[in-house]
Motif scaffolding. Structure first.
Motif, mmCIF file in Angstrom:
data_model
loop_
_atom_site.group_PDB
_atom_site.id
_atom_site.type_symbol
_atom_site.label_atom_id
_atom_site.label_comp_id
_atom_site.label_asym_id
_atom_site.label_seq_id
_atom_site.Cartn_x
_atom_site.Cartn_y
_atom_site.Cartn_z
ATOM 1 N N SER A 174 0.859 -1.145 0.117
ATOM 2 C CA SER A 174 0.067 -0.173 -0.052
ATOM 3 C C SER A 174 0.853 1.321 -0.042
ATOM 4 O O SER A 174 0.462 2.268 -0.773
ATOM 5 N N TYR A 196 -6.417 3.631 -4.685
ATOM 6 C CA TYR A 196 -7.282 2.445 -4.774
ATOM 7 C C TYR A 196 -8.315 2.571 -3.898
ATOM 8 O O TYR A 196 -8.238 3.050 -2.796
ATOM 9 N N THR A 197 -9.515 2.074 -4.362
ATOM 10 C CA THR A 197 -10.749 1.891 -3.341
ATOM 11 C C THR A 197 -11.292 0.466 -3.209
ATOM 12 O O THR A 197 -11.480 -0.057 -4.544
ATOM 13 N N ILE A 198 -11.202 -0.234 -2.172
ATOM 14 C CA ILE A 198 -11.692 -1.465 -2.444
ATOM 15 C C ILE A 198 -13.236 -1.600 -1.933
ATOM 16 O O ILE A 198 -13.496 -1.086 -0.793
ATOM 17 N N ARG A 240 -16.643 -3.433 -0.946
ATOM 18 C CA ARG A 240 -17.261 -4.702 -0.481
ATOM 19 C C ARG A 240 -18.704 -4.402 -0.425
ATOM 20 O O ARG A 240 -19.402 -3.607 0.118
ATOM 21 N N ASN A 282 -5.023 -9.244 1.132
ATOM 22 C CA ASN A 282 -4.752 -8.621 -0.042
ATOM 23 C C ASN A 282 -3.401 -7.798 -0.075
ATOM 24 O O ASN A 282 -3.130 -7.374 1.067
ATOM 25 N N GLU A 326 -4.201 -3.751 1.158
ATOM 26 C CA GLU A 326 -4.432 -3.031 2.660
ATOM 27 C C GLU A 326 -3.363 -4.006 3.710
ATOM 28 O O GLU A 326 -2.943 -4.977 3.433
#
Length: 215
Positions: free
Chosen positions: A110, A120-122, A124, A135, A138
């Motif tokens: 990261s 980046y944006t995860i 869920r 991952n 993060e």
């Protein structure tokens, strides 16, 4: 049956997987022209997936299976070697066995991505808060790290239990993940003798003859 290089369930890079090794051993077990099996090992180990299955196949063979360790039988390699009737090591000083333990690796990239200008944006879905927490984008939370260690501990307990069943005389001090060269490995109950391939074949033959006489 030769297990050379890293062990995976389905193989790759010109090497077989543990499923194919198991099939080869079972084919030899059912072949009336085969009296025993030499398992040639030079492997650093590999995936947990498939290793327990291969070890079980070897342990349940009625015909004798003798492991021959050329360079090394580490980790998953030693898991399966320990299920053989005997372990022959090629050299006192250059063949080694051990690495009885389990590990997983995580790369937290990261900060690297941030320095390179990536954001980046995860995302869920609702109710998927535990989805893919392991991952490289993060850092691992304390909870995830704790859970991972607990899962590895379960696998290590199974590893140790399996090795003890196959090698009941093994020294309890070897379960730290350390590697041991031939001479020390024999003194610690991790292997049986030093020899070459011909010696391993001879041991299989003797064990097979003894089994025939007792039957």
């Amino acid at each position: 049956v030769s297990i050379i290089g890293s062990m995976t369930r389905y193989g790759g890079l010109c090497s077989k997987g543990t499923e194919e090794y198991a099939s080869d051993i079972l084919a030899a077990e059912m072949d009336d022209s085969v009296s025993g099996i030499v398992l040639y090992l030079n492997t650093p180990g590999g995936q947990v997936d498939g290793t327990e299955m291969l070890g079980s196949v070897i342990a349940n063979c009625k015909k004798p299976v003798v492991a021959y360790v050329a360079g090394m039988a580490a980790s998953a390699g030693y898991w399966v070697a320990s299920q053989c009737r005997e372990i022959v090591m090629e050299s006192e000083t250059s063949s080694e066995v051990g690495s009885i333990g389990v590990r997983a690796m995580h790369v937290d990239a990261s900060e690297h991505y941030a320095k390179e200008g990536f954001k980046y944006t995860i995302v869920r879905s609702e109710g998927s808060e535990d989805k893919a927490l392991w991952n490289s984008l993060e850092p691992l939370s304390d909870a995830v790290l704790s859970e991972a260690k607990a899962e590895l501990s379960v696998i290590k307990k199974a590893f140790i239990s399996t090795v003890k069943k196959g090698r009941p005389g093994i020294d309890s001090g070897v379960f730290t993940g350390k590697m041991y060269f031939g001479k020390d490995a024999i003194s610690l109950g991790m292997a049986d003798r030093i020899g070459y391939m011909g010696d391993a074949i001879r041991r299989v033959d003797l064990l097979a003859r003894a089994s025939t006489r007792s039957a």
